[in-house]
Design an enzyme around this catalytic site. Structure first.
Site, PDB file in Angstrom:
ATOM      1  N   ASP A 148       7.084  -2.451   3.856  1.00  0.00           N
ATOM      2  CA  ASP A 148       7.458  -2.712   5.245  1.00  0.00           C
ATOM      3  C   ASP A 148       6.557  -3.821   5.778  1.00  0.00           C
ATOM      4  O   ASP A 148       5.518  -4.130   5.203  1.00  0.00           O
ATOM      5  CB  ASP A 148       7.353  -1.454   6.105  1.00  0.00           C
ATOM      6  CG  ASP A 148       5.938  -0.872   6.137  1.00  0.00           C
ATOM      7  OD1 ASP A 148       5.151  -1.151   5.210  1.00  0.00           O
ATOM      8  OD2 ASP A 148       5.625  -0.107   7.067  1.00  0.00           O
TER       9      ASP A 148
ATOM     10  N   GLU B 233       3.952   1.701   5.454  1.00  0.00           N
ATOM     11  CA  GLU B 233       2.531   1.839   5.771  1.00  0.00           C
ATOM     12  C   GLU B 233       2.149   1.296   7.136  1.00  0.00           C
ATOM     13  O   GLU B 233       1.214   1.790   7.775  1.00  0.00           O
ATOM     14  CB  GLU B 233       1.708   1.113   4.688  1.00  0.00           C
ATOM     15  CG  GLU B 233       0.195   1.250   4.807  1.00  0.00           C
ATOM     16  CD  GLU B 233      -0.458   0.067   5.532  1.00  0.00           C
ATOM     17  OE1 GLU B 233      -1.685   0.101   5.720  1.00  0.00           O
ATOM     18  OE2 GLU B 233       0.257  -0.874   5.906  1.00  0.00           O
TER      19      GLU B 233
END
Length: 404
Positions: free
Chosen positions: A83, A147
């Site tokens: 991400d 994360e």
């Protein structure tokens, strides 16, 4: 002992895969994965792992992408968060932030260094290691995860939920400039809430302004750092007010509630309780009943709807320089021809706060690029490092087995 022929074989295979590795990186950077929406980029990574013949490729309940090779008794996880943060105003970028551009041997794109740049090397490195017979006795995983919004939550879920995998060793692919990193400071996120009494701004003497109650706390935090902890390896503690929210009936009224959010970077020797008390001591005695402190909690659903509640306390961690995993990483660097360099640490936080900090699993970091470029509009990663990293990831399992 590792024979020169093994290293040469790895390097030959990495050179043969160079175009595929770079193409793979460009394609995953071109897929937006902001705000933990990693489904599409996870599908693309999964397709590459299937092409390379991974034994198992699947999404977990949270929506992280997993690829497994082998069924050996020792378990090694390569962790890469896929991400990214957002791009702000796309019009301010001099090029498409996802399609990116290649200039002076670097790929400029959102996520290129933080942290999609480690994924191609991990995926190809593991496949090459398998093909050369370097994974005997291992079960190895590529773990592409979320994360950015809550570091550590994905590995915490990975270990404790569906089906539950507890590795013996972890390699974190956050950027390390191709050095071995072995720790970083911890973190506590919390908020301070002041409650007052609303009144019309024209009659402000009838109210109790919640913002004003926080002013001495904010000023105290600004000046607090010299009193924070220190450590010869991890460094000095840090504290920052990162956000403020106010509740008021209108912009013509005295606010009855104000909240500040605090990011506190913790070094060894500092406890969560001490951190809270340091800030509590900044609250004036007269406001102790109306100003409260609360640790933050993360329970946002992932894009699959999966919820894994965790508090936002992340402990500091560091492996000793002489730890076998650190030594294996250093030896691997030398064998693939990287210049000698001491092990280091990140200034920011990674999934290591769970792997090593909470779970006590030996972990190191190794990845292409410079962490100082993370989240920047000029984010980029040297493509030569992206390719070279595959050699490290391919050789490391063999070196771990030889390092006592």
């Amino acid at each position: 002992m590792v024979e020169t022929q093994i290293v040469q074989s790895i390097q030959e295979r990495v050179r043969a895969a160079e175009e595929d590795i770079i193409r793979f990186l460009r394609e995953i950077c071109a897929i937006p994965s902001m705000e933990s929406q990693i489904g599409p980029v996870g599908e693309r990574i999964g397709a590459e792992m299937r092409k390379l013949g991974f034994d198992e490729v699947r999404f977990d309940k949270m929506g992280n992408i997993l690829g497994r090779i082998g069924n050996g008794p020792k378990v090694l996880v390569y962790d890469s968060h896929i991400d990214t943060v957002g791009v702000g105003d796309p019009a301010e970028w001099p090029y498409d932030p996802f399609e990116g551009k290649i200039e002076n041997g670097c790929l400029y794109a959102r996520g290129a260094v933080d942290e999609k740049g480690s994924t191609p090397g991990m995926v190809y490195g593991l496949a090459i290691a398998r093909d050369l017979g370097l994974l005997d006795g291992w079960t190895v995983y590529y773990f592409g995860n979320m994360e950015e919004w809550c570091d550590g939550i994905a590995p915490n879920s990975f270990v404790e939920v569906d089906p539950g995998v507890r590795p013996d060793f972890v390699v974190i692919g956050e950027p390390t400039m191709m050095k071995v990193y072995r720790g970083h400071k911890g973190r506590l996120e919390f908020k301070v809430t002041a409650r007052g009494k609303s009144a019309h701004a024209a009659s402000n003497h009838l109210g109790d302004n919640a913002i004003y109650k926080l002013l001495p706390v904010i000023a105290g935090i600004r000046d607090l750092e010299p009193a924070l902890g220190d450590h010869p390896f991890l460094g000095h503690g840090k504290i920052t007010v990162t956000d403020m929210k106010v509740r008021t009936p209108s912009i013509n009224a005295v606010p009855d509630e104000a909240v500040i959010f605090i990011d506190r970077r913790m070094t060894f020797g500092e406890t969560k309780e001490q951190v809270i008390e340091q800030v509590r001591a900044l609250i004036p005695e007269k406001d102790r009943e109306s100003v409260t402190i609360e640790e933050l909690f993360y329970d946002e659903p992932s894009y699959t709807g999966f919820v894994f509640p965790v508090d936002k306390y992340f402990p500091a961690w560091a492996l000793d320089e002489e730890h076998p995993l650190v030594q294996a990483g250093q030896k691997t660097r030398t064998l693939i021809g990287l210049p000698e360099a001491p092990s280091g640490k990140w200034d920011f936080s990674t999934n290591g706060i769970y792997w090593a900090g909470k779970a006590g699993i030996p972990s190191i970091g190794f990845g292409p690029g410079d962490e100082r470029l993370a989240h920047a509009m000029a984010e980029h990663v040297p493509l030569a490092e992206v390719v070279k990293a595959a050699e490290f990831y391919a050789l490391l399992p063999r070196i771990i087995q030889e390092t006592k």
